[in-house]
Write an enzyme that holds these catalytic residues in place. Structure first.
Site, PDB file in Angstrom:
ATOM      1  N   HIS A  26       0.824  -1.212   0.000  1.00 48.74           N
ATOM      2  CA  HIS A  26       0.000   0.000   0.000  1.00 48.74           C
ATOM      3  C   HIS A  26       0.862   1.268   0.000  1.00 48.74           C
ATOM      4  O   HIS A  26       0.444   2.308   0.518  1.00 48.74           O
ATOM      5  CB  HIS A  26      -0.986  -0.001   1.186  1.00 48.74           C
ATOM      6  CG  HIS A  26      -2.113  -0.972   0.986  1.00 48.74           C
ATOM      7  ND1 HIS A  26      -3.231  -0.678   0.259  1.00 48.74           N
ATOM      8  CD2 HIS A  26      -2.264  -2.251   1.394  1.00 48.74           C
ATOM      9  CE1 HIS A  26      -4.037  -1.726   0.237  1.00 48.74           C
ATOM     10  NE2 HIS A  26      -3.466  -2.697   0.908  1.00 48.74           N
ATOM     11  N   GLY A  77      -7.766 -14.129  -7.647  1.00 49.07           N
ATOM     12  CA  GLY A  77      -8.164 -13.586  -6.347  1.00 49.07           C
ATOM     13  C   GLY A  77      -7.262 -14.022  -5.201  1.00 49.07           C
ATOM     14  O   GLY A  77      -7.633 -13.892  -4.039  1.00 49.07           O
ATOM     15  N   ALA A  78      -6.074 -14.531  -5.521  1.00 49.41           N
ATOM     16  CA  ALA A  78      -5.173 -15.000  -4.464  1.00 49.41           C
ATOM     17  C   ALA A  78      -4.146 -13.941  -4.081  1.00 49.41           C
ATOM     18  O   ALA A  78      -3.303 -14.168  -3.230  1.00 49.41           O
ATOM     19  CB  ALA A  78      -4.465 -16.270  -4.911  1.00 49.41           C
ATOM     20  N   GLY A  79      -4.216 -12.769  -4.738  1.00 50.91           N
ATOM     21  CA  GLY A  79      -3.274 -11.699  -4.413  1.00 50.91           C
ATOM     22  C   GLY A  79      -1.960 -11.837  -5.159  1.00 50.91           C
ATOM     23  O   GLY A  79      -0.965 -11.229  -4.789  1.00 50.91           O
ATOM     24  N   SER A  84      -3.222 -11.828 -10.808  1.00 45.99           N
ATOM     25  CA  SER A  84      -3.580 -12.494 -12.060  1.00 45.99           C
ATOM     26  C   SER A  84      -4.154 -11.477 -13.050  1.00 45.99           C
ATOM     27  O   SER A  84      -3.945 -11.596 -14.256  1.00 45.99           O
ATOM     28  CB  SER A  84      -4.579 -13.614 -11.804  1.00 45.99           C
ATOM     29  OG  SER A  84      -5.715 -13.112 -11.135  1.00 45.99           O
ATOM     30  N   ASP A 125       1.791  -3.800  -9.607  1.00 43.42           N
ATOM     31  CA  ASP A 125       1.505  -5.129 -10.164  1.00 43.42           C
ATOM     32  C   ASP A 125       1.901  -5.219 -11.633  1.00 43.42           C
ATOM     33  O   ASP A 125       2.542  -6.174 -12.067  1.00 43.42           O
ATOM     34  CB  ASP A 125       0.004  -5.456 -10.021  1.00 43.42           C
ATOM     35  CG  ASP A 125      -0.467  -5.377  -8.580  1.00 43.42           C
ATOM     36  OD1 ASP A 125       0.388  -5.321  -7.674  1.00 43.42           O
ATOM     37  OD2 ASP A 125      -1.699  -5.360  -8.359  1.00 43.42           O
TER      38      ASP A 125
END
Ligand code: GLA
Length: 392
Positions: free
Chosen positions: A41, A127-129, A132, A177
């Site tokens: 963050h 959705g696993a961080g 993707s 990302d």
């Protein structure tokens, strides 16, 4: 060169493309997911991050069509969806958003496109961080850039992928990302300054240790709105400090003293959020120094600290993530662990002695199931190259 063992998904992409579209793809591109050692963050606060690309990928196979139609097929969903280049429409809350969002960005940049067939396959959990979605966006833009000879640079593509996420999927994400997916380098972590976008690679030499991702299998439906809310809270803190210190532009320019003086009396919650970010930037700098000195114990300790603060000050953890970090902390073989990515679910990143992994997993799986009722998924990941062309 790509090792032989990694050719299987590429081959199955080509075969499935042929089956679906009755011709072979012109090109196949793959783009990796990412991990982040520390610096969570901080990207949208003009801070530092320390991500790396991992050896799990989104694959995109494409070829041109003779018309203006866009035919998209995802192996995972076994669904063919058709769009028109001139009528892309709005967000659908489906996997196609990541691809159509990119097409939309390319159109806005004035790129000359025509219709195409596209197949998506992936071995990245959703959705696993592990980002993707950034992997799909980067693979798509890289593939279309090549197919239509658009000549966008890598950094331009990264920025467009980020904008696509903002505009099309509605998450006001930072740049980490996409940057990691596009610019990853084998066995190196990327120290990225999210203000200047200057970066350098640092060797990630961990000897007899391994990065292990533990997926909670929790997907929080409020994650996107909470993420955008955190971003606004940080911006509010900066705006208050700026009234007194006009030279300040982001939390990067702000000290804890300034926060205590100006933000804490106005709003203790916003103070907590801002304090976390300012301290996290410092932790990252300490972790880089420790990494350079080969002091992995220190890196691990800082990871634990980050988790604690993400949970208590930034409040983006959840009970399943906290459980996993608290459990592994009991084991000296785990040097460090923390939640990774946006939060509210997804996975933890753990730095673990390789030889102790089987025993650790054997203990964790039933303990996690008992505590949460959920299955734990485990991924041992390696650090890999960023987006690349596989066949041309
Ligand atoms: C998500 C966002 C990133 C970053 C992380 C938190 O992964 O997409 O930009 O903000 O959360 O560090």
């Amino acid at each position: 060169m790509i090792p032989k063992s990694e050719f299987s998904l590429q081959q199955s992409c080509a075969d499935l493309f042929k089956k679906q579209f009755r011709e072979l793809p012109s090109i196949i591109v793959r783009s990796p997911g990412r991990i982040n050692i520390i610096g969570e963050h901080t990207d949208y606060n003009e801070g530092f991050v320390l991500p790396a690309a991992i050896n799990r990928y989104a694959y995109i196979a494409v070829c041109k069509r003779d018309d203006d139609a866009i035919h998209l097929y995802a192996v995972e969903y076994k669904a063919l969806l058709v769009f028109k280049l001139n009528e892309l429409g709005q967000k659908k809350s489906e996997w196609t958003d990541y691809i159509i969002g990119i097409v939309d960005q390319l159109k806005q940049a004035g790129s000359a496109l025509s219709g195409f067939n596209l197949l998506l396959d992936s071995d990245l959990p959703i959705g696993a961080g592990m980002s993707s979605s950034a992997a799909v966006e980067c693979a798509t833009i890289f593939a279309l850039n090549h197919l239509f000879a658009l000549n966008h640079s890598k950094i331009e593509m990264v920025k467009m992928a980020q904008k696509s996420e903002h505009n099309f999927t509605g998450v006001q994400c930072g740049i980490m990302d996409m940057f990691a997916s596009m610019f990853g380098l084998k066995n190196q972590v990327i120290r990225l300054d999210c203000r200047s976008l200057d970066y350098d690679y640092m060797p990630f030499q961990i000897g007899e240790k391994q990065l292990l991702l533990l997926n909670t299998n929790v997907k929080h439906s409020l994650a996107n709105s909470a993420y955008n809310e955190r971003r606004q809270q940080c911006e509010q803190g900066v705006a208050w400090v700026k009234e007194k210190y006009p030279a300040v532009n982001s939390l990067r320019d702000i000290t804890i003293d300034m926060l205590q003086l100006i933000v804490e009396p106005k709003d203790p919650l916003i103070f907590k959020r801002c304090k976390y970010v300012v301290q996290e930037n410092n932790r990252l700098l300490m972790a880089c120094e420790a990494l350079q000195n080969g002091n992995l114990e220190k890196v691990g300790k800082l990871m634990y600290e980050t988790h604690d603060q993400l949970s208590k000050l930034y409040e983006v953890s959840c009970k399943q993530l906290d459980f996993l970090v608290t459990e592994v902390k009991k084991y000296p073989a785990v040097l460090g662990a923390r939640m990774m990515g946006g939060g509210f679910g997804g996975c933890t990143i753990n730095l673990v002695l390789t030889e102790s992994i089987p025993a650790l997993i054997q203990m964790l799986k039933p303990a996690y199931k008992k505590a949460t009722g959920l299955d734990l998924s485990v991924y041992a990941v390696g650090i890999a190259n960023g987006t690349e062309l596989l066949i041309d």
